[in-house]
Design an enzyme around this catalytic site. Structure first.
Site, mmCIF file in Angstrom:
data_model
loop_
_atom_site.group_PDB
_atom_site.id
_atom_site.type_symbol
_atom_site.label_atom_id
_atom_site.label_comp_id
_atom_site.label_asym_id
_atom_site.label_seq_id
_atom_site.Cartn_x
_atom_site.Cartn_y
_atom_site.Cartn_z
ATOM 1 N N SER A 12 64.369 -12.929 -78.792
ATOM 2 C CA SER A 12 65.601 -12.680 -79.557
ATOM 3 C C SER A 12 66.774 -12.523 -78.585
ATOM 4 O O SER A 12 66.578 -12.285 -77.382
ATOM 5 C CB SER A 12 65.460 -11.397 -80.390
ATOM 6 O OG SER A 12 65.457 -10.255 -79.546
ATOM 7 N N LYS A 80 62.083 2.338 -77.655
ATOM 8 C CA LYS A 80 61.731 2.933 -78.950
ATOM 9 C C LYS A 80 60.670 2.119 -79.692
ATOM 10 O O LYS A 80 60.029 2.618 -80.606
ATOM 11 C CB LYS A 80 62.972 3.129 -79.829
ATOM 12 C CG LYS A 80 63.620 1.862 -80.355
ATOM 13 C CD LYS A 80 64.840 2.192 -81.186
ATOM 14 C CE LYS A 80 65.589 0.964 -81.655
ATOM 15 N NZ LYS A 80 64.847 0.137 -82.602
ATOM 16 N N ASP A 81 60.472 0.848 -79.300
ATOM 17 C CA ASP A 81 59.453 0.001 -79.935
ATOM 18 C C ASP A 81 58.069 0.183 -79.318
ATOM 19 O O ASP A 81 57.092 -0.355 -79.834
ATOM 20 C CB ASP A 81 59.832 -1.479 -79.809
ATOM 21 C CG ASP A 81 61.076 -1.845 -80.597
ATOM 22 O OD1 ASP A 81 61.377 -1.134 -81.583
ATOM 23 O OD2 ASP A 81 61.742 -2.829 -80.236
ATOM 24 N N SER A 123 63.592 0.740 -91.095
ATOM 25 C CA SER A 123 63.084 1.942 -90.430
ATOM 26 C C SER A 123 62.819 3.069 -91.427
ATOM 27 O O SER A 123 63.716 3.467 -92.175
ATOM 28 C CB SER A 123 64.115 2.411 -89.385
ATOM 29 O OG SER A 123 63.952 3.770 -89.063
ATOM 30 N N ARG A 125 62.395 6.143 -90.595
ATOM 31 C CA ARG A 125 63.199 7.283 -90.125
ATOM 32 C C ARG A 125 64.616 7.201 -90.683
ATOM 33 O O ARG A 125 65.146 8.174 -91.233
ATOM 34 C CB ARG A 125 63.229 7.289 -88.587
ATOM 35 C CG ARG A 125 64.185 8.326 -87.981
ATOM 36 C CD ARG A 125 64.359 8.106 -86.484
ATOM 37 N NE ARG A 125 64.923 6.812 -86.174
ATOM 38 C CZ ARG A 125 66.225 6.518 -86.185
ATOM 39 N NH1 ARG A 125 67.115 7.450 -86.514
ATOM 40 N NH2 ARG A 125 66.655 5.306 -85.884
ATOM 41 N N ARG A 126 65.234 6.030 -90.532
ATOM 42 C CA ARG A 126 66.605 5.871 -91.042
ATOM 43 C C ARG A 126 66.652 6.026 -92.556
ATOM 44 O O ARG A 126 67.556 6.658 -93.105
ATOM 45 C CB ARG A 126 67.162 4.508 -90.620
ATOM 46 C CG ARG A 126 67.465 4.414 -89.130
ATOM 47 C CD ARG A 126 67.794 3.000 -88.716
ATOM 48 N NE ARG A 126 68.160 2.935 -87.291
ATOM 49 C CZ ARG A 126 68.033 1.853 -86.536
ATOM 50 N NH1 ARG A 126 67.540 0.742 -87.051
ATOM 51 N NH2 ARG A 126 68.379 1.875 -85.253
ATOM 52 N N LYS A 127 65.665 5.430 -93.242
ATOM 53 C CA LYS A 127 65.607 5.520 -94.702
ATOM 54 C C LYS A 127 65.514 6.977 -95.150
ATOM 55 O O LYS A 127 66.261 7.419 -96.027
ATOM 56 C CB LYS A 127 64.399 4.733 -95.223
ATOM 57 C CG LYS A 127 64.220 4.810 -96.731
ATOM 58 C CD LYS A 127 63.000 4.001 -97.187
ATOM 59 C CE LYS A 127 62.823 4.095 -98.695
ATOM 60 N NZ LYS A 127 61.655 3.296 -99.150
ATOM 61 N N ARG A 143 64.534 -6.780 -92.347
ATOM 62 C CA ARG A 143 63.788 -7.145 -91.144
ATOM 63 C C ARG A 143 64.476 -8.308 -90.440
ATOM 64 O O ARG A 143 65.340 -8.959 -90.982
ATOM 65 C CB ARG A 143 62.362 -7.553 -91.537
ATOM 66 C CG ARG A 143 61.507 -6.407 -92.070
ATOM 67 C CD ARG A 143 60.989 -5.532 -90.966
ATOM 68 N NE ARG A 143 60.493 -6.324 -89.845
ATOM 69 C CZ ARG A 143 59.356 -7.016 -89.846
ATOM 70 N NH1 ARG A 143 58.585 -7.018 -90.900
ATOM 71 N NH2 ARG A 143 58.996 -7.702 -88.787
ATOM 72 N N GLY A 144 63.998 -8.594 -89.220
ATOM 73 C CA GLY A 144 64.538 -9.699 -88.445
ATOM 74 C C GLY A 144 65.279 -9.206 -87.226
ATOM 75 O O GLY A 144 65.433 -8.005 -87.006
ATOM 76 N N ASN A 145 65.738 -10.145 -86.394
ATOM 77 C CA ASN A 145 66.509 -9.730 -85.220
ATOM 78 C C ASN A 145 67.903 -9.280 -85.653
ATOM 79 O O ASN A 145 68.277 -9.420 -86.822
ATOM 80 C CB ASN A 145 66.556 -10.855 -84.169
ATOM 81 C CG ASN A 145 67.228 -12.121 -84.693
ATOM 82 O OD1 ASN A 145 68.243 -12.064 -85.390
ATOM 83 N ND2 ASN A 145 66.653 -13.273 -84.389
ATOM 84 N N VAL A 146 68.647 -8.741 -84.715
ATOM 85 C CA VAL A 146 69.964 -8.171 -85.026
ATOM 86 C C VAL A 146 70.860 -9.189 -85.734
ATOM 87 O O VAL A 146 71.490 -8.890 -86.753
ATOM 88 C CB VAL A 146 70.641 -7.661 -83.735
ATOM 89 C CG1 VAL A 146 72.087 -7.283 -83.998
ATOM 90 C CG2 VAL A 146 69.888 -6.465 -83.173
ATOM 91 N N ARG A 149 69.773 -9.890 -89.318
ATOM 92 C CA ARG A 149 69.995 -8.726 -90.184
ATOM 93 C C ARG A 149 71.462 -8.612 -90.586
ATOM 94 O O ARG A 149 71.785 -8.270 -91.722
ATOM 95 C CB ARG A 149 69.519 -7.441 -89.488
ATOM 96 C CG ARG A 149 68.014 -7.230 -89.592
ATOM 97 C CD ARG A 149 67.599 -5.922 -88.972
ATOM 98 N NE ARG A 149 67.532 -5.988 -87.527
ATOM 99 C CZ ARG A 149 67.751 -4.965 -86.706
ATOM 100 N NH1 ARG A 149 68.086 -3.778 -87.193
ATOM 101 N NH2 ARG A 149 67.643 -5.110 -85.399
ATOM 102 N N CYS A 234 54.742 4.473 -84.925
ATOM 103 C CA CYS A 234 55.982 3.876 -85.430
ATOM 104 C C CYS A 234 56.078 4.013 -86.946
ATOM 105 O O CYS A 234 56.888 3.363 -87.578
ATOM 106 C CB CYS A 234 56.046 2.407 -85.038
ATOM 107 S SG CYS A 234 56.285 2.150 -83.280
#
Length: 306
Positions: A12, A80-81, A123, A125-127, A143-146, A149, A234
């Protein structure tokens, strides 16, 4: 002529930016390098939320295999991944100096914050943290790369989507009107880049070691120890942030229920000389104050989804 160090990376734009940054730093040390882009399962399977795939380290597994097979010499990850338990034979080579730790909201107008709205994130966590603050909102999976998204946000007309500030800054896609979510506790090690290598390749590890940023290494180690002790991997809504000011480490950690209604939080500090087991101590405090039961209910809920 020294051996060429093959740098494994996801393909990516953000991952390539990270790997190229490492390559430039190694070039400055006089080392010979080559980028080896690899597609991960997390990039290939985009029709399921991450937690439904049920794989720990979904973005790192392909590179782990390439490393163990000898196809690459080191791998560069968004820290973080990376699972808190590295595969046997693979070790941390260096943690680069951390960028911004915060999450940000990219939006199509902020009026919805006063009423109902739809937010996108992949995520848990974010949700959970978003629903804790905005219980009347809906959260959809993203989902997907930046780049993809950001495109999906516009195409679907959602009110907003949550991103790591560091990621958008690195590839110069941070909108000027993005809202800094300074109330949201980031993912453990968010904003940091990790280089891993093979434990047996002592010479390569020694060559990479100068890139290690001591303070970032300490802070991310505390956060990941907190995560590991809570057994989050995760797949649980866990946030953690350690910061060093003068000779004191300030830590904030949290665990939420999947729907965001329940929140357990700890705020602690210690001197830098006493950081051994500090992340573990912070996690044990959460576990003893309702966290154990909450983790069990989260696992049960996720198992029924799987």
């Amino acid at each position: 002529m020294s051996k060429v160090i093959r740098i494994g990376t996801r393909d990516s734009e953000l991952a390539l930016w990270q790997a190229t940054t490492v390559q430039q730093k190694l070039d400055e040390l006089g080392l010979n390098t080559q980028l080896v882009p690899v597609k991960s399962t997390g990039d290939l399977v985009l029709d399921k939320p991450l937690y439904e795939l049920g794989i720990t380290g979904i973005f790192t597994k392909t590179l782990d295999v390439a490393l163990l097979k000898g196809d690459i010499d080191i791998a560069v990850h968004s820290m973080k991944d990376v699972p808190t338990q590295l595969p046997k034979g693979i070790v941390k080579a260096a943690v680069l100096e951390r960028a911004a730790t915060q999450d940000i909201l990219v939006h199509l107008g902020t009026d919805f914050l006063k009423g109902k709205g739809t937010i996108a994130t992949g995520s848990l966590r974010r949700k959970a943290q978003w629903l804790h603050r905005y219980p009347d909102h809906s959260v959809v999976d993203l989902r997907g790369n930046v780049n993809s998204r950001l495109l999906k946000l516009i195409e679907n007309g959602w009110n907003g989507a949550i991103f790591a500030k560091a990621g958008l800054e690195r590839i110069k896609l941070l909108p000027k009107d993005a809202v800094l979510l300074d109330w949201m506790t980031p993912a453990p090690a968010q904003g940091a880049m990790l280089i891993v290598g093979l434990e047996k390749e002592k010479e390569i590890l020694a060559q990479i070691e100068p890139l290690n940023h001591h303070k970032t290494d300490i802070c991310t180690s505390i956060e990941r120890e907190f995560l590991r002790t809570l057994e989050g991997g995760c797949t649980a809504p866990i946030g953690a942030l350690a910061e060093i000011k003068d000779q004191t480490v300030y830590f904030k950690g949290c665990l939420h229920s999947l729907d965001g209604q329940q929140q357990l939080e700890t705020l602690k500090e210690c001197t830098i000389e006493l950081v051994k087991d500090f992340g573990k101590q912070c996690a044990l405090e959460i576990l003893e104050n309702g966290g154990k039961a909450l983790m069990e209910s989260i696992k049960d809920e996720l198992n029924t989804i799987h």
